[in-house]
Design a protein around this motif. Structure first.
Motif, PDB file in Angstrom:
ATOM      1  N   ASP A   1      -2.985   3.992   4.528  1.00 42.37           N
ATOM      2  CA  ASP A   1      -3.696   4.661   3.432  1.00 42.37           C
ATOM      3  C   ASP A   1      -3.045   4.414   2.067  1.00 42.37           C
ATOM      4  O   ASP A   1      -3.598   4.759   1.040  1.00 42.37           O
ATOM      5  N   ASP A   2      -1.875   3.771   2.065  1.00 42.57           N
ATOM      6  CA  ASP A   2      -1.267   3.426   0.775  1.00 42.57           C
ATOM      7  C   ASP A   2      -1.884   2.165   0.151  1.00 42.57           C
ATOM      8  O   ASP A   2      -2.005   2.058  -1.059  1.00 42.57           O
ATOM      9  N   ILE A   3      -2.278   1.207   0.999  1.00 45.01           N
ATOM     10  CA  ILE A   3      -2.757  -0.072   0.439  1.00 45.01           C
ATOM     11  C   ILE A   3      -4.220  -0.384   0.775  1.00 45.01           C
ATOM     12  O   ILE A   3      -4.799  -1.304   0.201  1.00 45.01           O
ATOM     13  N   ILE A   4      -4.806   0.407   1.669  1.00 46.48           N
ATOM     14  CA  ILE A   4      -6.173   0.074   2.113  1.00 46.48           C
ATOM     15  C   ILE A   4      -7.195   0.233   0.964  1.00 46.48           C
ATOM     16  O   ILE A   4      -8.223  -0.448   0.940  1.00 46.48           O
ATOM     17  N   GLY A   5      -6.883   1.088  -0.001  1.00 46.65           N
ATOM     18  CA  GLY A   5      -7.765   1.259  -1.163  1.00 46.65           C
ATOM     19  C   GLY A   5      -7.836  -0.020  -1.989  1.00 46.65           C
ATOM     20  O   GLY A   5      -8.909  -0.457  -2.409  1.00 46.65           O
ATOM     21  N   ALA A   6      -6.668  -0.639  -2.218  1.00 43.65           N
ATOM     22  CA  ALA A   6      -6.618  -1.898  -2.980  1.00 43.65           C
ATOM     23  C   ALA A   6      -7.386  -2.988  -2.232  1.00 43.65           C
ATOM     24  O   ALA A   6      -8.073  -3.817  -2.836  1.00 43.65           O
TER      25      ALA A   6
ATOM     26  N   ARG B   1       0.227  -1.087  -4.624  1.00 43.21           N
ATOM     27  CA  ARG B   1      -0.024   0.323  -4.909  1.00 43.21           C
ATOM     28  C   ARG B   1       1.078   0.801  -5.831  1.00 43.21           C
ATOM     29  O   ARG B   1       2.232   0.928  -5.425  1.00 43.21           O
ATOM     30  N   LEU B   2       0.719   1.001  -7.083  1.00 40.00           N
ATOM     31  CA  LEU B   2       1.707   1.492  -8.045  1.00 40.00           C
ATOM     32  C   LEU B   2       1.653   3.013  -8.037  1.00 40.00           C
ATOM     33  O   LEU B   2       0.644   3.603  -8.410  1.00 40.00           O
ATOM     34  N   GLY B   3       2.721   3.636  -7.553  1.00 33.57           N
ATOM     35  CA  GLY B   3       2.760   5.097  -7.511  1.00 33.57           C
ATOM     36  C   GLY B   3       3.534   5.648  -8.685  1.00 33.57           C
ATOM     37  O   GLY B   3       3.863   4.927  -9.623  1.00 33.57           O
TER      38      GLY B   3
ATOM     39  N   ALA C   1     -12.587   2.810   0.657  1.00 34.14           N
ATOM     40  CA  ALA C   1     -12.059   2.302   1.927  1.00 34.14           C
ATOM     41  C   ALA C   1     -12.574   3.141   3.098  1.00 34.14           C
ATOM     42  O   ALA C   1     -12.933   2.607   4.147  1.00 34.14           O
ATOM     43  N   GLU C   2     -12.619   4.443   2.903  1.00 28.06           N
ATOM     44  CA  GLU C   2     -13.116   5.335   3.968  1.00 28.06           C
ATOM     45  C   GLU C   2     -14.577   4.975   4.286  1.00 28.06           C
ATOM     46  O   GLU C   2     -14.994   4.988   5.443  1.00 28.06           O
ATOM     47  N   SER C   3     -15.344   4.631   3.249  1.00 23.85           N
ATOM     48  CA  SER C   3     -16.760   4.313   3.464  1.00 23.85           C
ATOM     49  C   SER C   3     -16.951   2.918   4.074  1.00 23.85           C
ATOM     50  O   SER C   3     -17.985   2.623   4.651  1.00 23.85           O
TER      51      SER C   3
END
Ligand SMILES: [Zn+2]
Length: 407
Positions: free
Chosen positions: A382-387, A90-92, A202-204
């Motif tokens: 929630d920082d990495i679950i999207g990736a 996760r690149l912020g 990720a939520e879906s």
């Protein structure tokens, strides 16, 4: 010419069938081959052939399952999740998180590094590649089977070319081929996406919109943006980028936003904006229960709201109205079944949500509002679950599966 088209189609059908079988086993396993055949509509022979390939890869395994009627054991199949590991980045804007997660969503490690300000794109890329190389060799030493890398960024990503077109903290002169550089380094498939859009995905898959067809996730963090799920798919549009509702003006007399306009939602409700507002109140001599200039962060602010501090309750009611004002338009346009709010701000949902709902009732079609649930995200990591979701999507739609089968 015709033959070429035919070959492409056959590959596509193979990919789609393989993905369908894997997804059914992953979501519904333990499941028998006959059940997979019935549910997918594929011939039993096709299912047998596909599962043979998946077994060879180790992505599924056979388990003996006792029939409820007693007697003979039937062979069922489940997805193998423990052995396969994804490298997640996760690149912020100010930090980068590098983590490893297996397909069972267990985190093997997660490390956060602060980024230097004033870095060039080239310096940042070298810094990232060095940390990725170290993480990868650590995983390889432990004999994990690494299948792919997922990256999310708070910028615009062109999905067709897999390049980053815009990043808030960087002055990109040309599209940034970060995914390609990582792919060359690690020799594995790399999937890149916008952080909030990936979080909606990720939520879906794992969160509160799992059973929902159409939903919107509003992420409030450093920035404010949304991800939209339509017909259970992440909606990207032909331009790849959408959901930038944080840059909708809600206060014409408000502060200058980084986008150049004035009084955008983001200038009022982002974590920084809330902390700044409370700090200003304190500096003017106002009293907020438990919040001082020294500990003025969103956690203590939300705690004070929940304790009923009158000034901060009033502030959060106003923030709820601003958020509702923008979400009302989204409801009228999309008529979603659910809106998910994600971010630290949801710690004060007992005050915030009624204020948002009040605004929605006043500003959107009442029929639509009645049928749209408003909930707070409870997704872990929630920082990495999207990736991770980007990789999961590639497994479920066959894109990654095909690459693994080719190796
Ligand atoms: Zn703006």
């Amino acid at each position: 010419m015709n033959q070429q088209i035919q070959i492409v189609n056959v590959d596509f059908v193979k990919q789609a069938n393989g993905a369908l079988v894997y997804r059914l086993i992953d979501q519904l396993g333990p499941i028998s081959r006959i059940q997979v055949s019935e549910m997918s509509g594929l011939a039993a022979a096709s299912v047998t052939k596909i599962t043979r390939n998946l077994l060879r890869l180790g992505l599924i395994k056979e388990v003996a399952q006792q029939q409820s009627t007693g007697g003979r054991r039937a062979t069922s199949i489940v997805a193998e999740r423990q052995n396969f590991v994804c490298l997640l980045i996760r690149l912020g804007r100010t930090s980068v998180t590098i983590a490893a997660m297996n397909l069972a969503t267990e985190v093997l490690f997660k490390r956060k590094y602060q980024l230097q300000t004033e870095q060039t794109v080239e310096q940042l890329e070298q810094y990232l590649l060095e940390h990725i190389r170290r993480s990868l060799s650590e995983l390889q030493q432990n004999d994990y089977q690494i299948i792919a890398c997922g990256i999310t960024v708070p910028g615009f990503v062109d999905q067709k070319s897999n390049t980053i077109r815009f990043m808030p903290q960087l002055n990109l002169q040309k599209p940034w081929k970060l995914a390609e550089s990582i792919q060359q380094l690690i020799q594995l498939p790399v999937f890149i996406g916008h952080d909030v859009r990936a979080l909606a995905l990720a939520e879906s898959y794992f969160g509160k919109t799992r059973e929902t067809s159409d939903s919107l996730l509003l992420r409030i963090h450093r920035g404010v943006a949304a991800g939209i799920i339509l017909n259970r798919e992440l909606f990207s549009g032909s331009k790849n980028n959408l959901g930038e509702i944080g840059h909708t003006q809600v206060d014409p007399l408000g502060k200058r936003c980084k986008c150049g306009n004035f009084g955008c939602l983001e200038t009022l409700v982002s974590n920084q904006a809330i902390e700044d507002s409370v700090r200003e109140l304190l500096q003017q001599g106002h009293h907020c229960d438990g919040v001082t200039l020294q500990n003025c962060n969103l956690d203590t602010i939300c705690a004070a709201v929940n304790q009923g501090d009158p000034l901060l309750v009033e502030l959060f009611q106003r923030l709820g109205k601003y958020i509702g004002q923008v979400l009302a338009v989204c409801i009228n346009v999309l008529n979603p079944e659910k809106i998910i709010l994600s971010g630290q701000i949801t710690q004060a949902k007992q005050v915030l949500f009624p204020a948002i709902e009040k605004a929605l009732q006043a500003m959107a079609l009442s029929d639509f509002v009645q049928n749209t649930a408003l909930e707070a995200s409870e997704l872990a990591h929630d920082d990495i679950i999207g990736a991770f979701a980007l990789i999961k999507r590639a497994l479920w739609n066959g894109e990654l599966l095909v690459q693994l089968l080719e190796d």
